[in-house]
Write an enzyme that holds these catalytic residues in place. Structure first.
Site, PDB file in Angstrom:
ATOM      1  N   ALA A 159       0.678  -0.927  -0.202  1.00  0.00           N
ATOM      2  CA  ALA A 159      -0.203  -0.259   0.176  1.00  0.00           C
ATOM      3  C   ALA A 159       0.854   1.132   0.034  1.00  0.00           C
ATOM      4  CB  ALA A 159      -1.002  -0.164   1.023  1.00  0.00           C
ATOM      5  N   VAL A 160       0.531   2.270  -0.594  1.00  0.00           N
ATOM      6  CA  VAL A 160       1.216   3.017  -0.621  1.00  0.00           C
ATOM      7  C   VAL A 160       0.425   4.526  -0.514  1.00  0.00           C
ATOM      8  CG1 VAL A 160       2.668   5.219  -2.550  1.00  0.00           C
ATOM      9  CG2 VAL A 160       2.628   2.538  -2.371  1.00  0.00           C
ATOM     10  N   GLU A 165      -2.120 -12.527  -5.178  1.00  0.00           N
ATOM     11  CA  GLU A 165      -2.973 -12.430  -6.211  1.00  0.00           C
ATOM     12  C   GLU A 165      -3.362 -10.980  -6.013  1.00  0.00           C
ATOM     13  OE1 GLU A 165      -4.386 -16.506  -2.884  1.00  0.00           O
ATOM     14  OE2 GLU A 165      -5.111 -14.501  -3.420  1.00  0.00           O
ATOM     15  N   ASN A 201      -7.721  -4.061 -10.485  1.00  0.00           N
ATOM     16  CA  ASN A 201      -7.060  -3.321  -9.848  1.00  0.00           C
ATOM     17  C   ASN A 201      -5.738  -2.704 -10.987  1.00  0.00           C
ATOM     18  OD1 ASN A 201      -4.870  -2.170  -7.502  1.00  0.00           O
ATOM     19  ND2 ASN A 201      -5.586  -2.922  -6.304  1.00  0.00           N
ATOM     20  N   TYR A 258       2.751  -5.201 -10.570  1.00  0.00           N
ATOM     21  CA  TYR A 258       3.583  -6.330 -10.777  1.00  0.00           C
ATOM     22  C   TYR A 258       4.063  -6.315 -12.400  1.00  0.00           C
ATOM     23  CZ  TYR A 258       1.735  -6.722  -6.256  1.00  0.00           C
ATOM     24  OH  TYR A 258       0.950  -6.263  -4.834  1.00  0.00           O
TER      25      TYR A 258
HETATM   26  C1  LIG Z   1      -0.914  -0.792  -6.371  1.00  0.00           C
HETATM   27  C2  LIG Z   1      -0.183   0.505  -5.796  1.00  0.00           C
HETATM   28  C3  LIG Z   1       1.010   0.354  -4.001  1.00  0.00           C
HETATM   29  C4  LIG Z   1       0.566   1.297  -6.692  1.00  0.00           C
HETATM   30  O1  LIG Z   1       2.031   2.155  -6.213  1.00  0.00           O
HETATM   31  P1  LIG Z   1       2.303   3.705  -6.110  1.00  0.00           P
HETATM   32  O2  LIG Z   1       3.374   3.849  -5.904  1.00  0.00           O
HETATM   33  O3  LIG Z   1       0.898   4.422  -6.942  1.00  0.00           O
HETATM   34  O4  LIG Z   1       2.853   2.696  -7.923  1.00  0.00           O
HETATM   35  P2  LIG Z   1       4.312   3.480  -8.970  1.00  0.00           P
HETATM   36  O5  LIG Z   1       4.199   5.081  -8.961  1.00  0.00           O
HETATM   37  O6  LIG Z   1       5.680   2.612  -8.660  1.00  0.00           O
HETATM   38  O7  LIG Z   1       4.079   2.568  -9.644  1.00  0.00           O
HETATM   39  C5  LIG Z   1       4.566   1.300 -10.243  1.00  0.00           C
HETATM   40  C6  LIG Z   1       4.152   0.943 -11.479  1.00  0.00           C
HETATM   41  O8  LIG Z   1       2.493   0.848 -12.239  1.00  0.00           O
HETATM   42  C7  LIG Z   1       2.294   1.738 -13.238  1.00  0.00           C
HETATM   43  N1  LIG Z   1       1.384   2.759 -12.270  1.00  0.00           N
HETATM   44  C8  LIG Z   1       0.387   2.765 -11.012  1.00  0.00           C
HETATM   45  N2  LIG Z   1      -0.515   2.944 -11.056  1.00  0.00           N
HETATM   46  C9  LIG Z   1      -0.813   3.431 -11.819  1.00  0.00           C
HETATM   47  C10 LIG Z   1      -2.605   2.907 -12.567  1.00  0.00           C
HETATM   48  N3  LIG Z   1      -3.082   4.048 -12.140  1.00  0.00           N
HETATM   49  N4  LIG Z   1      -2.856   3.124 -14.382  1.00  0.00           N
HETATM   50  C11 LIG Z   1      -1.578   2.305 -15.172  1.00  0.00           C
HETATM   51  N5  LIG Z   1      -0.624   2.186 -14.435  1.00  0.00           N
HETATM   52  C12 LIG Z   1       0.438   2.470 -13.416  1.00  0.00           C
HETATM   53  C13 LIG Z   1       3.173   3.491 -13.605  1.00  0.00           C
HETATM   54  O9  LIG Z   1       3.510   3.599 -14.268  1.00  0.00           O
HETATM   55  C14 LIG Z   1       4.328   2.357 -12.720  1.00  0.00           C
HETATM   56  O10 LIG Z   1       5.124   1.939 -14.345  1.00  0.00           O
HETATM   57  P3  LIG Z   1       6.621   1.762 -13.884  1.00  0.00           P
HETATM   58  O11 LIG Z   1       6.790   1.281 -13.104  1.00  0.00           O
HETATM   59  O12 LIG Z   1       6.789   1.170 -15.751  1.00  0.00           O
HETATM   60  O13 LIG Z   1       7.108   3.318 -14.704  1.00  0.00           O
HETATM   61  C15 LIG Z   1      -0.619   1.900  -5.426  1.00  0.00           C
HETATM   62  O14 LIG Z   1      -1.835   2.178  -6.441  1.00  0.00           O
HETATM   63  C16 LIG Z   1      -2.260   1.639  -3.561  1.00  0.00           C
HETATM   64  O15 LIG Z   1      -1.628   1.132  -2.682  1.00  0.00           O
HETATM   65  N6  LIG Z   1      -2.653   1.189  -3.968  1.00  0.00           N
HETATM   66  C17 LIG Z   1      -3.955   0.728  -2.811  1.00  0.00           C
HETATM   67  C18 LIG Z   1      -3.409  -0.473  -2.054  1.00  0.00           C
HETATM   68  C19 LIG Z   1      -3.132  -1.568  -3.893  1.00  0.00           C
HETATM   69  O16 LIG Z   1      -4.790  -2.058  -4.312  1.00  0.00           O
HETATM   70  N7  LIG Z   1      -2.305  -2.551  -3.115  1.00  0.00           N
HETATM   71  C20 LIG Z   1      -1.907  -3.942  -4.009  1.00  0.00           C
HETATM   72  C21 LIG Z   1      -3.037  -4.713  -3.515  1.00  0.00           C
HETATM   73  S1  LIG Z   1      -2.561  -6.126  -4.278  1.00  0.00           S
END
Ligand SMILES: CC(C)(COP(=O)(O)OP(=O)(O)OC[C@H]1O[C@@H](n2cnc3c(N)ncnc32)[C@H](O)[C@@H]1OP(=O)(O)O)[C@@H](O)C(=O)NCCC(=O)NCCS
Length: 155
Positions: free
Chosen positions: A79-80, A112, A117, A124
């Site tokens: 989570a971020v 998973e 999402n 991933y």
């Molecule tokens: C999923 C999550 C952890 C990603 O963290 P983040 O810090 O926003 O992601 P990053 O900025 O490191 O991006 C990672 C990659 O995903 C891509 N990405 C991030 N958000 C995106 C979006 N909304 N749509 C498409 N691509 C996306 C980025 O382009 C990046 O790709 P790259 O490495 O080729 O540049 C964050 O969105 C989050 O906390 N979501 C809510 C909790 C959740 O869903 N957790 C996952 C449970 S399985």
């Protein structure tokens, strides 16, 4: 302590629990309990549970937890903070955890993710994970249920 994208990623401590719970409650419809998260922050026999946190200028911005069984890891949550999303912190947490898994000799990492999402799937897929299975209708949604995608990568 590795620094990526201006964020410092470090192993979590029990003192991070409140911040982890608060963040999880912001981004998840089904937040983890304190007891469940605590297992990852306490010293665990044979590295069975691990947690990393991410900070920007000492401000808590994210966490990743994984569990270990024999030579395999399972990412159980990442989570971020909404304020910091899209700035590479999820990637920084993931890469640090993958480095750690390699360093302790693990061979495979699994997870998973909800089919809907998009952000997590991009995180991933862009870091070597491939879909190798589906758990149909695994997650509840406001409308009903949705599939879980099973993803993995070699370490
Ligand atoms: C999923 C999550 C952890 C990603 O963290 P983040 O810090 O926003 O992601 P990053 O900025 O490191 O991006 C990672 C990659 O995903 C891509 N990405 C991030 N958000 C995106 C979006 N909304 N749509 C498409 N691509 C996306 C980025 O382009 C990046 O790709 P790259 O490495 O080729 O540049 C964050 O969105 C989050 O906390 N979501 C809510 C909790 C959740 O869903 N957790 C996952 C449970 S399985």
């Amino acid at each position: 302590m590795p620094e990526r994208c201006g964020a410092a990623v470090r192993a979590a401590a029990v003192s991070d629990l409140d911040a982890m719970m608060f963040l999880d409650s912001l981004v998840s419809a089904n937040p983890w309990s304190r007891q469940s998260l605590a297992r990852y922050c306490e010293p665990a026999p044979a590295d069975s549970h691990c947690a990393f946190v991410c900070e920007v200028s000492l401000s808590f911005s994210g966490f990743l937890i994984y569990s270990r069984l024999l030579d395999e890891a399972n990412i159980d949550n990442v989570a971020v903070s909404p304020h910091y999303q899209g700035r590479g912190f999820g990637r920084a947490l993931l890469l640090t955890a993958l480095d750690n898994m390699c360093a302790i000799g693990l061979k495979r990492c699994m997870l998973e993710v909800r089919e809907s999402n998009v952000a997590a799937r991009a995180l991933y897929e862009n870091n070597g994970f491939v879909i190798d299975g589906v758990r149909p209708q695994y997650y509840k949604t406001q409308q009903g249920r949705e599939d879980a995608l099973l993803m993995s990568r070699r370490l």
